[in-house]
Structures are given as C-alpha cells and as structure tokens.
Design a protein around this motif. Structure first.
Motif, PDB file in Angstrom:
ATOM      1  N   MET A   1       0.831  -1.182   0.000  1.00 29.64           N
ATOM      2  CA  MET A   1       0.000   0.000   0.000  1.00 29.64           C
ATOM      3  C   MET A   1       0.881   1.252   0.000  1.00 29.64           C
ATOM      4  O   MET A   1       0.533   2.249  -0.614  1.00 29.64           O
ATOM      5  CB  MET A   1      -0.934  -0.007   1.209  1.00 29.64           C
ATOM      6  N   ARG A   2       1.997   1.218   0.672  1.00 31.28           N
ATOM      7  CA  ARG A   2       2.854   2.397   0.762  1.00 31.28           C
ATOM      8  C   ARG A   2       3.569   2.708  -0.544  1.00 31.28           C
ATOM      9  O   ARG A   2       4.097   3.792  -0.710  1.00 31.28           O
ATOM     10  CB  ARG A   2       3.876   2.219   1.868  1.00 31.28           C
ATOM     11  N   ASP A   3       3.606   1.767  -1.471  1.00 27.01           N
ATOM     12  CA  ASP A   3       4.235   2.035  -2.759  1.00 27.01           C
ATOM     13  C   ASP A   3       3.265   2.710  -3.733  1.00 27.01           C
ATOM     14  O   ASP A   3       3.663   3.102  -4.822  1.00 27.01           O
ATOM     15  CB  ASP A   3       4.790   0.751  -3.370  1.00 27.01           C
ATOM     16  N   ASP A   4       2.016   2.858  -3.345  1.00 30.99           N
ATOM     17  CA  ASP A   4       1.002   3.506  -4.177  1.00 30.99           C
ATOM     18  C   ASP A   4       1.009   5.011  -3.896  1.00 30.99           C
ATOM     19  O   ASP A   4       0.761   5.433  -2.769  1.00 30.99           O
ATOM     20  CB  ASP A   4      -0.375   2.912  -3.862  1.00 30.99           C
ATOM     21  N   PRO A   5       1.285   5.845  -4.907  1.00 32.26           N
ATOM     22  CA  PRO A   5       1.328   7.296  -4.666  1.00 32.26           C
ATOM     23  C   PRO A   5      -0.015   7.873  -4.210  1.00 32.26           C
ATOM     24  O   PRO A   5      -0.045   8.866  -3.483  1.00 32.26           O
ATOM     25  CB  PRO A   5       1.719   7.887  -6.022  1.00 32.26           C
ATOM     26  N   LEU A   6      -1.117   7.258  -4.604  1.00 35.00           N
ATOM     27  CA  LEU A   6      -2.432   7.755  -4.192  1.00 35.00           C
ATOM     28  C   LEU A   6      -2.626   7.601  -2.685  1.00 35.00           C
ATOM     29  O   LEU A   6      -3.363   8.380  -2.072  1.00 35.00           O
ATOM     30  CB  LEU A   6      -3.540   7.036  -4.965  1.00 35.00           C
ATOM     31  N   PHE A   7      -1.956   6.629  -2.091  1.00 36.88           N
ATOM     32  CA  PHE A   7      -2.015   6.457  -0.636  1.00 36.88           C
ATOM     33  C   PHE A   7      -1.516   7.716   0.065  1.00 36.88           C
ATOM     34  O   PHE A   7      -2.105   8.176   1.041  1.00 36.88           O
ATOM     35  CB  PHE A   7      -1.198   5.236  -0.203  1.00 36.88           C
ATOM     36  N   TYR A   8      -0.429   8.293  -0.447  1.00 41.53           N
ATOM     37  CA  TYR A   8       0.127   9.502   0.160  1.00 41.53           C
ATOM     38  C   TYR A   8      -0.790  10.708  -0.065  1.00 41.53           C
ATOM     39  O   TYR A   8      -0.850  11.609   0.772  1.00 41.53           O
ATOM     40  CB  TYR A   8       1.532   9.762  -0.373  1.00 41.53           C
ATOM     41  N   VAL A   9      -1.511  10.715  -1.160  1.00 35.85           N
ATOM     42  CA  VAL A   9      -2.501  11.773  -1.391  1.00 35.85           C
ATOM     43  C   VAL A   9      -3.634  11.649  -0.377  1.00 35.85           C
ATOM     44  O   VAL A   9      -4.110  12.645   0.168  1.00 35.85           O
ATOM     45  CB  VAL A   9      -3.025  11.719  -2.845  1.00 35.85           C
ATOM     46  N   VAL A  10      -4.063  10.413  -0.102  1.00 32.75           N
ATOM     47  CA  VAL A  10      -5.102  10.174   0.904  1.00 32.75           C
ATOM     48  C   VAL A  10      -4.631  10.645   2.275  1.00 32.75           C
ATOM     49  O   VAL A  10      -5.362  11.336   2.996  1.00 32.75           O
ATOM     50  CB  VAL A  10      -5.498   8.675   0.938  1.00 32.75           C
ATOM     51  N   VAL A  11      -3.400  10.297   2.631  1.00 28.89           N
ATOM     52  CA  VAL A  11      -2.856  10.712   3.927  1.00 28.89           C
ATOM     53  C   VAL A  11      -2.768  12.230   4.007  1.00 28.89           C
ATOM     54  O   VAL A  11      -3.138  12.833   5.022  1.00 28.89           O
ATOM     55  CB  VAL A  11      -1.474  10.057   4.167  1.00 28.89           C
ATOM     56  N   ALA A  12      -2.308  12.873   2.934  1.00 27.69           N
ATOM     57  CA  ALA A  12      -2.208  14.332   2.928  1.00 27.69           C
ATOM     58  C   ALA A  12      -3.587  14.980   3.062  1.00 27.69           C
ATOM     59  O   ALA A  12      -3.742  15.979   3.786  1.00 27.69           O
ATOM     60  CB  ALA A  12      -1.526  14.799   1.643  1.00 27.69           C
ATOM     61  N   ALA A  13      -4.581  14.425   2.399  1.00 32.02           N
ATOM     62  CA  ALA A  13      -5.937  14.969   2.498  1.00 32.02           C
ATOM     63  C   ALA A  13      -6.469  14.830   3.922  1.00 32.02           C
ATOM     64  O   ALA A  13      -7.092  15.763   4.457  1.00 32.02           O
ATOM     65  CB  ALA A  13      -6.863  14.266   1.506  1.00 32.02           C
ATOM     66  N   CYS A  14      -6.223  13.697   4.542  1.00 31.60           N
ATOM     67  CA  CYS A  14      -6.680  13.498   5.927  1.00 31.60           C
ATOM     68  C   CYS A  14      -5.955  14.433   6.888  1.00 31.60           C
ATOM     69  O   CYS A  14      -6.566  14.976   7.817  1.00 31.60           O
ATOM     70  CB  CYS A  14      -6.478  12.043   6.330  1.00 31.60           C
ATOM     71  N   LEU A  15      -4.664  14.635   6.666  1.00 33.51           N
ATOM     72  CA  LEU A  15      -3.915  15.556   7.524  1.00 33.51           C
ATOM     73  C   LEU A  15      -4.375  17.006   7.326  1.00 33.51           C
ATOM     74  O   LEU A  15      -4.399  17.779   8.287  1.00 33.51           O
ATOM     75  CB  LEU A  15      -2.418  15.430   7.253  1.00 33.51           C
ATOM     76  N   ALA A  16      -4.756  17.354   6.109  1.00 31.70           N
ATOM     77  CA  ALA A  16      -5.285  18.693   5.860  1.00 31.70           C
ATOM     78  C   ALA A  16      -6.595  18.898   6.621  1.00 31.70           C
ATOM     79  O   ALA A  16      -6.802  19.954   7.242  1.00 31.70           O
ATOM     80  CB  ALA A  16      -5.498  18.905   4.365  1.00 31.70           C
ATOM     81  N   VAL A  17      -7.456  17.893   6.592  1.00 31.64           N
ATOM     82  CA  VAL A  17      -8.721  17.978   7.345  1.00 31.64           C
ATOM     83  C   VAL A  17      -8.421  18.098   8.839  1.00 31.64           C
ATOM     84  O   VAL A  17      -9.035  18.916   9.535  1.00 31.64           O
ATOM     85  CB  VAL A  17      -9.617  16.751   7.060  1.00 31.64           C
ATOM     86  N   LEU A  18      -7.477  17.318   9.322  1.00 31.63           N
ATOM     87  CA  LEU A  18      -7.112  17.377  10.733  1.00 31.63           C
ATOM     88  C   LEU A  18      -6.580  18.756  11.108  1.00 31.63           C
ATOM     89  O   LEU A  18      -6.941  19.311  12.153  1.00 31.63           O
ATOM     90  CB  LEU A  18      -6.079  16.300  11.068  1.00 31.63           C
ATOM     91  N   GLY A  19      -5.734  19.325  10.251  1.00 32.17           N
ATOM     92  CA  GLY A  19      -5.184  20.650  10.523  1.00 32.17           C
ATOM     93  C   GLY A  19      -6.266  21.713  10.581  1.00 32.17           C
ATOM     94  O   GLY A  19      -6.275  22.573  11.474  1.00 32.17           O
ATOM     95  N   ILE A  20      -7.189  21.672   9.631  1.00 28.91           N
ATOM     96  CA  ILE A  20      -8.288  22.640   9.618  1.00 28.91           C
ATOM     97  C   ILE A  20      -9.178  22.447  10.839  1.00 28.91           C
ATOM     98  O   ILE A  20      -9.625  23.416  11.465  1.00 28.91           O
ATOM     99  CB  ILE A  20      -9.084  22.529   8.314  1.00 28.91           C
ATOM    100  N   LEU A  21      -9.425  21.187  11.209  1.00 28.20           N
ATOM    101  CA  LEU A  21     -10.236  20.901  12.393  1.00 28.20           C
ATOM    102  C   LEU A  21      -9.572  21.441  13.656  1.00 28.20           C
ATOM    103  O   LEU A  21     -10.231  22.066  14.504  1.00 28.20           O
ATOM    104  CB  LEU A  21     -10.473  19.397  12.522  1.00 28.20           C
ATOM    105  N   MET A  22      -8.271  21.241  13.782  1.00 26.85           N
ATOM    106  CA  MET A  22      -7.548  21.738  14.959  1.00 26.85           C
ATOM    107  C   MET A  22      -7.575  23.275  15.008  1.00 26.85           C
ATOM    108  O   MET A  22      -7.732  23.859  16.083  1.00 26.85           O
ATOM    109  CB  MET A  22      -6.098  21.254  14.946  1.00 26.85           C
ATOM    110  N   LEU A  23      -7.452  23.913  13.841  1.00 24.71           N
ATOM    111  CA  LEU A  23      -7.540  25.367  13.791  1.00 24.71           C
ATOM    112  C   LEU A  23      -8.915  25.828  14.254  1.00 24.71           C
ATOM    113  O   LEU A  23      -9.034  26.781  15.038  1.00 24.71           O
ATOM    114  CB  LEU A  23      -7.267  25.855  12.371  1.00 24.71           C
ATOM    115  N   GLY A  24      -9.965  25.150  13.811  1.00 26.83           N
ATOM    116  CA  GLY A  24     -11.319  25.503  14.220  1.00 26.83           C
ATOM    117  C   GLY A  24     -11.566  25.279  15.697  1.00 26.83           C
ATOM    118  O   GLY A  24     -12.176  26.120  16.365  1.00 26.83           O
TER     119      GLY A  24
END
Length: 67
Positions: A1-24
């Motif tokens: 799974m870690r060799d799939d570049p889309l996996f890292y896009v998924v992780v980045a999207a989840c971290l972006a949501v987490l960052g925005i949530l923490m800011l809120g």
C-alpha cells in the motif's frame, strides 16, 4: 500500500482535514474576535476538505479493488 502514490494523497488529504479541524477547535476554545470573524469560514473549509478527502479515499478503494 505504501508504494502507491495515491495512498500519500489520501494521507495528505486526511492531515489537511485534521489541521483545519484543529484550527477551528483552537479558535472556538479561544473565542473572542477570532472565532467571531473566522469561525464559519473555517467550518466551510473543513467541510470542503472532508468532501475532497472522502472522494479521494473512495477513489483509492475503487482503484485498489480494480487491480
């Protein structure tokens, strides 16, 4: 799974949501002028980021089942 570049896009999207949530949450906890001025905007950003993250996750799952 870690060799799939889309996996890292998924992780980045989840971290972006987490960052925005923490800011809120931080703005809500602090209250005052910042929360009054930016609270609704941050909530809209979070909802939009969550939508994008869910679409990317569904795309990831769909593509993994195809191959």
């Amino acid at each position: 799974m870690r060799d799939d570049p889309l996996f890292y896009v998924v992780v980045a999207a989840c971290l972006a949501v987490l960052g925005i949530l923490m800011l809120g949450i931080g703005g809500f906890a602090k209250g005052g002028e910042f929360n009054r001025k930016h609270g609704n905007r941050i909530m809209r950003w979070r909802i939009g980021a969550q939508l994008v993250a869910v679409v990317i996750i569904l795309l990831f799952v769909w593509l993994r089942r195809q191959g």
